[in-house]
Scaffold this active site. Structure first.
Site, PDB file in Angstrom:
ATOM      1  CD  GLU A   1      47.444  27.507  46.430  1.00 49.49           C
ATOM      2  OE1 GLU A   1      48.311  26.720  46.013  1.00 49.49           O
ATOM      3  OE2 GLU A   1      47.489  28.030  47.569  1.00 49.49           O
TER       4      GLU A   1
ATOM      5  CB  THR B   1      63.312  25.518  48.127  1.00 48.08           C
ATOM      6  OG1 THR B   1      63.501  24.108  48.313  1.00 48.08           O
ATOM      7  CG2 THR B   1      64.131  25.991  46.940  1.00 48.08           C
TER       8      THR B   1
END
Length: 212
Positions: free
Chosen positions: A88, A194
Protein backbone atom coordinates in the site's frame (compact mmCIF):
# COMPACT_ATOMS: atom_id res chain seq x y z
CA UNK A 1 -4.88 25.57 -14.52
CA UNK A 2 -3.74 22.14 -15.77
CA UNK A 3 -0.35 23.45 -16.89
CA UNK A 4 0.18 25.29 -13.62
CA UNK A 5 -0.77 22.26 -11.53
CA UNK A 6 1.60 19.99 -13.46
CA UNK A 7 4.56 22.26 -14.23
CA UNK A 8 4.62 24.26 -10.99
CA UNK A 9 2.83 21.86 -8.69
CA UNK A 10 3.33 18.17 -9.34
CA UNK A 11 6.83 18.41 -10.76
CA UNK A 12 8.01 20.18 -7.60
CA UNK A 13 7.13 16.96 -5.73
CA UNK A 14 9.20 14.66 -7.97
CA UNK A 15 12.39 13.14 -6.57
CA UNK A 16 14.54 10.23 -7.67
CA UNK A 17 16.02 7.40 -5.68
CA UNK A 18 19.63 6.40 -5.34
CA UNK A 19 21.28 4.45 -6.74
CA UNK A 20 18.71 3.40 -9.39
CA UNK A 21 17.05 6.79 -10.07
CA UNK A 22 13.42 5.67 -9.77
CA UNK A 23 11.15 8.70 -10.03
CA UNK A 24 8.57 9.08 -7.26
CA UNK A 25 6.05 11.61 -5.96
CA UNK A 26 6.66 12.96 -2.46
CA UNK A 27 3.85 13.59 -0.03
CA UNK A 28 3.63 17.18 1.18
CA UNK A 29 2.90 18.25 4.74
CA UNK A 30 2.82 22.03 4.84
CA UNK A 31 6.21 23.06 3.45
CA UNK A 32 7.80 19.70 4.17
CA UNK A 33 8.25 16.99 1.56
CA UNK A 34 8.01 13.43 2.87
CA UNK A 35 9.75 10.64 0.98
CA UNK A 36 6.81 8.24 0.81
CA UNK A 37 4.38 7.29 -1.97
CA UNK A 38 1.15 5.30 -1.93
CA UNK A 39 0.19 2.84 -4.64
CA UNK A 40 -2.92 5.03 -4.83
CA UNK A 41 -0.74 7.71 -6.47
CA UNK A 42 0.00 5.35 -9.36
CA UNK A 43 -2.91 6.80 -11.32
CA UNK A 44 -0.66 9.80 -12.02
CA UNK A 45 1.34 8.27 -14.92
CA UNK A 46 -1.90 7.68 -16.82
CA UNK A 47 -3.15 11.17 -16.02
CA UNK A 48 0.09 12.73 -17.25
CA UNK A 49 0.07 10.63 -20.42
CA UNK A 50 -3.51 11.67 -21.20
CA UNK A 51 -2.74 15.34 -20.60
CA UNK A 52 0.63 15.50 -22.34
CA UNK A 53 -0.72 16.26 -25.86
CA UNK A 54 -2.12 19.54 -24.52
CA UNK A 55 1.40 20.94 -24.08
CA UNK A 56 3.75 22.30 -26.72
CA UNK A 57 5.71 19.45 -28.39
CA UNK A 58 8.92 19.65 -26.34
CA UNK A 59 7.06 20.00 -23.07
CA UNK A 60 4.65 17.22 -24.08
CA UNK A 61 7.60 14.90 -24.62
CA UNK A 62 8.98 15.72 -21.16
CA UNK A 63 5.60 15.14 -19.51
CA UNK A 64 5.15 11.79 -21.27
CA UNK A 65 8.69 10.79 -20.30
CA UNK A 66 7.90 11.57 -16.66
CA UNK A 67 4.72 9.48 -16.93
CA UNK A 68 6.76 6.54 -18.20
CA UNK A 69 9.33 6.95 -15.42
CA UNK A 70 6.64 6.96 -12.74
CA UNK A 71 4.93 3.94 -14.30
CA UNK A 72 8.17 1.96 -14.03
CA UNK A 73 8.41 2.91 -10.36
CA UNK A 74 4.84 1.74 -9.79
CA UNK A 75 5.55 -1.52 -11.59
CA UNK A 76 8.61 -1.97 -9.41
CA UNK A 77 6.32 -1.68 -6.37
CA UNK A 78 4.95 -5.02 -7.57
CA UNK A 79 8.16 -6.64 -8.68
CA UNK A 80 10.09 -6.04 -5.47
CA UNK A 81 7.78 -8.17 -3.28
CA UNK A 82 7.81 -11.96 -2.97
CA UNK A 83 4.29 -12.31 -4.38
CA UNK A 84 4.89 -9.71 -7.14
CA UNK A 85 1.88 -7.77 -5.82
CA UNK A 86 2.25 -4.23 -4.56
CA UNK A 87 1.94 -3.09 -1.00
CA UNK A 88 0.00 0.00 0.00
CA UNK A 89 2.82 2.44 0.78
CA UNK A 90 6.55 2.73 0.05
CA UNK A 91 9.43 4.75 1.43
CA UNK A 92 12.55 6.08 -0.24
CA UNK A 93 15.87 6.36 1.56
CA UNK A 94 19.22 7.52 0.17
CA UNK A 95 21.22 4.61 -1.19
CA UNK A 96 18.40 2.11 -0.65
CA UNK A 97 16.04 2.94 -3.54
CA UNK A 98 12.60 1.69 -2.44
CA UNK A 99 11.41 0.05 0.78
CA UNK A 100 8.01 -1.40 1.61
CA UNK A 101 6.27 0.47 4.45
CA UNK A 102 2.74 -0.95 4.44
CA UNK A 103 2.51 -4.57 3.26
CA UNK A 104 -1.17 -5.17 2.53
CA UNK A 105 -2.72 -5.33 -0.96
CA UNK A 106 -6.44 -4.80 -1.58
CA UNK A 107 -6.52 -5.41 -5.36
CA UNK A 108 -6.14 -1.74 -6.27
CA UNK A 109 -6.42 -0.61 -9.93
CA UNK A 110 -4.21 2.48 -10.16
CA UNK A 111 -1.09 0.92 -11.66
CA UNK A 112 -2.93 -1.12 -14.29
CA UNK A 113 -4.99 1.97 -15.12
CA UNK A 114 -1.81 3.86 -15.96
CA UNK A 115 -0.42 0.90 -17.90
CA UNK A 116 -3.62 0.87 -19.95
CA UNK A 117 -3.34 4.54 -20.87
CA UNK A 118 0.36 4.30 -21.66
CA UNK A 119 -0.17 1.30 -23.89
CA UNK A 120 -3.03 3.01 -25.74
CA UNK A 121 -1.10 6.26 -26.17
CA UNK A 122 2.36 4.89 -27.02
CA UNK A 123 1.68 1.44 -28.49
CA UNK A 124 4.59 0.13 -26.43
CA UNK A 125 3.91 -3.53 -25.64
CA UNK A 126 6.14 -3.33 -22.57
CA UNK A 127 3.09 -1.99 -20.73
CA UNK A 128 1.09 -5.04 -21.73
CA UNK A 129 3.89 -7.26 -20.45
CA UNK A 130 3.90 -5.41 -17.12
CA UNK A 131 0.13 -5.79 -16.87
CA UNK A 132 0.26 -9.50 -17.72
CA UNK A 133 2.77 -10.10 -14.95
CA UNK A 134 0.52 -8.29 -12.46
CA UNK A 135 -2.51 -10.31 -13.62
CA UNK A 136 -0.57 -13.55 -13.23
CA UNK A 137 0.35 -12.56 -9.67
CA UNK A 138 -3.32 -11.92 -8.86
CA UNK A 139 -4.16 -15.31 -10.32
CA UNK A 140 -1.50 -17.04 -8.26
CA UNK A 141 -1.94 -15.34 -4.91
CA UNK A 142 -5.44 -13.81 -4.77
CA UNK A 143 -7.74 -16.14 -6.70
CA UNK A 144 -10.13 -18.44 -4.84
CA UNK A 145 -12.94 -20.67 -6.07
CA UNK A 146 -15.42 -17.97 -5.07
CA UNK A 147 -13.58 -14.85 -6.25
CA UNK A 148 -10.44 -12.88 -5.44
CA UNK A 149 -9.10 -11.61 -2.13
CA UNK A 150 -6.47 -9.14 -1.05
CA UNK A 151 -3.33 -9.94 0.90
CA UNK A 152 -2.53 -9.02 4.47
CA UNK A 153 1.17 -9.19 3.56
CA UNK A 154 2.58 -9.16 0.03
CA UNK A 155 5.75 -10.92 1.15
CA UNK A 156 4.23 -13.77 3.13
CA UNK A 157 1.18 -14.14 0.87
CA UNK A 158 -1.23 -14.21 3.84
CA UNK A 159 -4.71 -13.55 2.44
CA UNK A 160 -7.55 -11.43 3.78
CA UNK A 161 -11.20 -12.43 3.20
CA UNK A 162 -12.51 -9.52 1.15
CA UNK A 163 -13.00 -8.85 -2.56
CA UNK A 164 -13.23 -5.11 -3.15
CA UNK A 165 -15.92 -3.98 -5.60
CA UNK A 166 -13.40 -1.84 -7.48
CA UNK A 167 -11.47 -4.98 -8.40
CA UNK A 168 -14.29 -5.86 -10.79
CA UNK A 169 -15.24 -2.31 -11.79
CA UNK A 170 -11.70 -1.04 -12.36
CA UNK A 171 -8.79 -3.46 -11.99
CA UNK A 172 -10.18 -6.24 -14.17
CA UNK A 173 -11.74 -3.77 -16.61
CA UNK A 174 -8.41 -2.08 -17.32
CA UNK A 175 -6.69 -5.45 -17.59
CA UNK A 176 -9.34 -6.59 -20.08
CA UNK A 177 -8.91 -3.43 -22.14
CA UNK A 178 -5.12 -3.79 -22.13
CA UNK A 179 -5.53 -7.00 -24.11
CA UNK A 180 -8.35 -5.77 -26.34
CA UNK A 181 -7.95 -3.87 -29.64
CA UNK A 182 -7.82 -0.06 -29.28
CA UNK A 183 -11.15 0.04 -31.11
CA UNK A 184 -12.81 -1.28 -27.93
CA UNK A 185 -13.86 1.91 -26.10
CA UNK A 186 -11.54 4.21 -28.13
CA UNK A 187 -10.16 7.13 -26.14
CA UNK A 188 -11.13 9.69 -28.77
CA UNK A 189 -14.79 8.77 -28.21
CA UNK A 190 -14.96 7.88 -24.53
CA UNK A 191 -13.69 9.21 -21.19
CA UNK A 192 -13.32 7.08 -18.08
CA UNK A 193 -14.29 8.65 -14.78
CA UNK A 194 -12.33 7.93 -11.60
CA UNK A 195 -14.26 4.70 -11.05
CA UNK A 196 -13.55 3.47 -14.63
CA UNK A 197 -17.08 4.06 -15.89
CA UNK A 198 -16.90 5.04 -19.60
CA UNK A 199 -18.72 8.24 -20.56
CA UNK A 200 -19.44 8.99 -24.21
CA UNK A 201 -17.90 12.20 -25.56
CA UNK A 202 -20.74 14.27 -27.02
CA UNK A 203 -20.01 17.31 -29.16
CA UNK A 204 -21.99 20.26 -27.92
CA UNK A 205 -23.74 22.22 -30.64
CA UNK A 206 -25.35 25.64 -30.68
CA UNK A 207 -28.80 26.35 -31.93
CA UNK A 208 -32.07 28.17 -31.18
CA UNK A 209 -32.60 26.18 -27.95
CA UNK A 210 -28.97 25.70 -27.01
CA UNK A 211 -26.67 28.58 -26.19
CA UNK A 212 -23.59 26.33 -26.08
Amino acid sequence: MWETSIVKGLQSLIRRTTPSSYAYICEKDGNTLIDTMDELACFVPGMLALGSPGFAPRQAKRILSLAEELARTCYNFYQMTKTKLAGENYGFNPGKDISLNTPYNILRPETVESLFYLWRLTGNNTYREFAWNIFQAFEKHSKLKTGYVGLEDVNTGEQDNLQQSFFLAETLKYLYLLFSPPSVIPLDQWVFNTEAHPLKIVTRTTGPNNSG
